[in-house]
Design a protein around this motif. Structure first.
Motif, PDB file in Angstrom:
ATOM      1  N   ILE A   5    -109.546  10.045  -6.096  1.00  0.00           N
ATOM      2  CA  ILE A   5    -108.963   9.083  -5.162  1.00  0.00           C
ATOM      3  C   ILE A   5    -108.435   7.892  -5.947  1.00  0.00           C
ATOM      4  O   ILE A   5    -108.748   7.713  -7.135  1.00  0.00           O
ATOM      5  N   MET A   8    -105.478   1.533  -3.050  1.00  0.00           N
ATOM      6  CA  MET A   8    -104.174   0.905  -2.887  1.00  0.00           C
ATOM      7  C   MET A   8    -104.376  -0.521  -2.358  1.00  0.00           C
ATOM      8  O   MET A   8    -105.136  -0.735  -1.407  1.00  0.00           O
ATOM      9  N   TRP A  52    -106.669   0.101   1.026  1.00  0.00           N
ATOM     10  CA  TRP A  52    -106.970   1.403   1.599  1.00  0.00           C
ATOM     11  C   TRP A  52    -107.071   2.438   0.484  1.00  0.00           C
ATOM     12  O   TRP A  52    -106.808   2.133  -0.681  1.00  0.00           O
ATOM     13  N   ARG A  58    -106.322   6.377  -1.080  1.00  0.00           N
ATOM     14  CA  ARG A  58    -105.391   7.504  -1.066  1.00  0.00           C
ATOM     15  C   ARG A  58    -105.944   8.612  -1.952  1.00  0.00           C
ATOM     16  O   ARG A  58    -106.457   8.352  -3.042  1.00  0.00           O
ATOM     17  N   ASN A  59    -105.856   9.859  -1.469  1.00  0.00           N
ATOM     18  CA  ASN A  59    -106.164  10.995  -2.335  1.00  0.00           C
ATOM     19  C   ASN A  59    -104.911  11.850  -2.497  1.00  0.00           C
ATOM     20  O   ASN A  59    -103.814  11.446  -2.075  1.00  0.00           O
ATOM     21  N   GLY A  93    -103.001  12.456   0.880  1.00  0.00           N
ATOM     22  CA  GLY A  93    -102.300  11.364   1.539  1.00  0.00           C
ATOM     23  C   GLY A  93    -103.170  10.125   1.666  1.00  0.00           C
ATOM     24  O   GLY A  93    -104.229  10.008   1.028  1.00  0.00           O
ATOM     25  N   ASP A  94    -102.719   9.196   2.523  1.00  0.00           N
ATOM     26  CA  ASP A  94    -103.419   7.930   2.717  1.00  0.00           C
ATOM     27  C   ASP A  94    -104.535   8.063   3.740  1.00  0.00           C
ATOM     28  O   ASP A  94    -104.410   8.790   4.737  1.00  0.00           O
TER      29      ASP A  94
END
Length: 283
Positions: free
Chosen positions: A130, A133, A151, A153-154, A157-158
C-alpha cells in the motif's frame, strides 16, 4: 534657615533586565520511515528551544498489539540531535507502531509531541503493498493554517477518502528584520524606539509573532555585554529605561516567535539627555 522644610528620601530603583528560559517545546512532524524487520528511522522537526539549546530527545513507541507507550530510545548522539533523525531498533516484525517524542534541555524534559501517523494493519491492506496519499493546501496564510487529507491506495485503487482536516503548520524562525528603526530620547534616563509595522503573515514572521527584543549597549562597549528589553505583541515601539544621563548608546531591535529570534535590524546611535542639576549651590 526655614524650619518648615521636610526631608524626603527617595529610593534608588535599579532596573535589571532578565530573561526567562525553560524546558523546550514539543517536536513537530514525527515520522517513521524505512521500516526494517526490527527497526525504523524516526525523523522530526525541532520545536521551540525556549532559550536553551536542545541536548537530547526521548522517543516513545506504541505497540498496537500491547497498546501501551514505552521508552524506545534516548537520542543523545549530537549528530542525530542536529539532523533530527535517528534509527530506532528493538521492534517486533510484522507489528504496527506509533511514535512520539519529548525534547530535553538544561531545564528538563518538555511536553510530548503529537504521535506519528498510524499505519493500517496488514490484514486490511487487501494487497501485497500500500501507499499513503497526502493532499494539502493553504487554508489561511496569515495564521499558518493548512487543510489536508490522507488516504490509502493499493494496486487495485484508492481506499475511502475522509473529510479534510484543518491544522496549523509548524512555526519557523523568522527572518524579517524591523525596518526604519528610529530612536528618540524620552528623558535623561530613557529612550523610545520606533519601527515600521510588521505584516502578521507567516511568510514574514514564520508564524504567529510573539513580540520584539530591543537590544542596547553603551557606545564603545561590545554588543554582547549589553542589555535586552522585550515588548510583547505586534507593536511598533518600545521604551528603554534605567539608562545613564548624557550617555551615547547603540540600539537595535529584532522580532521573535515561539521558534526563535530573527536577525537584528540596523544599529542606531542615540544619546540620552542631560539630567537636571543634582547638587545645591553653595552659599
Amino acid at each position: 534657615m526655614r524650619n518648615d522644610l521636610q526631608l524626603i528620601v527617595l529610593p534608588i530603583i535599579s532596573v535589571i533586565p532578565f530573561f526567562l528560559t525553560g524546558p523546550p517545546g514539543e517536536p513537530a512532524g514525527i515520522k517513521a520511515s524505512n521500516p526494517g524487520k526490527h527497526s525504523a528511522i524516526v525523523s522530526w522537526s525541532e520545536g521551540a528551544t525556549n532559550g536553551e539549546k536542545i541536548t537530547s530527545y526521548i522517543i516513545e513507541k506504541y505497540n498496537v498489539e500491547s497498546q501501551e507507550w514505552v521508552l524506545a530510545k534516548e537520542v543523545t548522539d549530537p549528530t542525530d540531535v542536529a539532523t533530527s533523525n535517528t534509527t530506532v531498533t528493538g521492534l517486533f516484525a510484522d507489528t504496527g507502531y506509533k511514535f512520539r517524542m519529548k525534547a530535553v534541555n538544561k531545564h528538563g524534559v518538555g511536553v510530548a509531541s503529537l504521535e506519528s501517523l498510524g499505519s493500517l494493519p496488514r490484514e486490511q491492506w487487501n494487497a501485497r503493498s500500500i501507499e499513503y496519499m497526502i493532499e494539502y493546501k493553504e487554508y489561511n496564510e496569515d495564521v499558518s493554517l493548512v487543510c489536508g487529507v490522507v488516504w490509502i491506495r493499493n494496486e487495485i485503487g484508492d481506499g475511502p477518502i475522509p473529510e479534510p482536516v484543518v491544522g496549523m503548520s509548524a512555526v519557523r524562525v523568522p527572518t524579517q528584520t524591523p525596518q526604519q528603526i528610529l530612536v528618540q530620547p524620552l528623558n535623561a534616563t530613557a529612550l523610545t524606539v520606533y519601527w515600521d509595522p510588521i505584516p502578521n503573515s507567516k511568510t514574514v514572521t514564520g508564524g504567529e509573532l510573539s513580540g520584539f527584543h530591543i537590544q542596547y549597549w553603551k557606545d564603545g562597549t561590545k554588543q554582547e555585554y549589553g542589555h535586552r528589553n522585550t515588548v510583547l505583541g505586534n507593536v511598533t515601539e518600545g521604551t528603554i529605561i534605567g539608562l545613564e544621563p548624557a550617555t551615547d548608546y547603540l540600539v537595535t531591535a529584532q522580532l521573535f516567535n515561539s521558534a526563535g529570534d530573527a536577525p537584528p535590524g540596523r544599529i542606531i546611535p542615540q544619546t540620552t539627555w542631560y539630567n537636571a542639576p543634582l547638587n545645591m549651590p553653595e552659599y
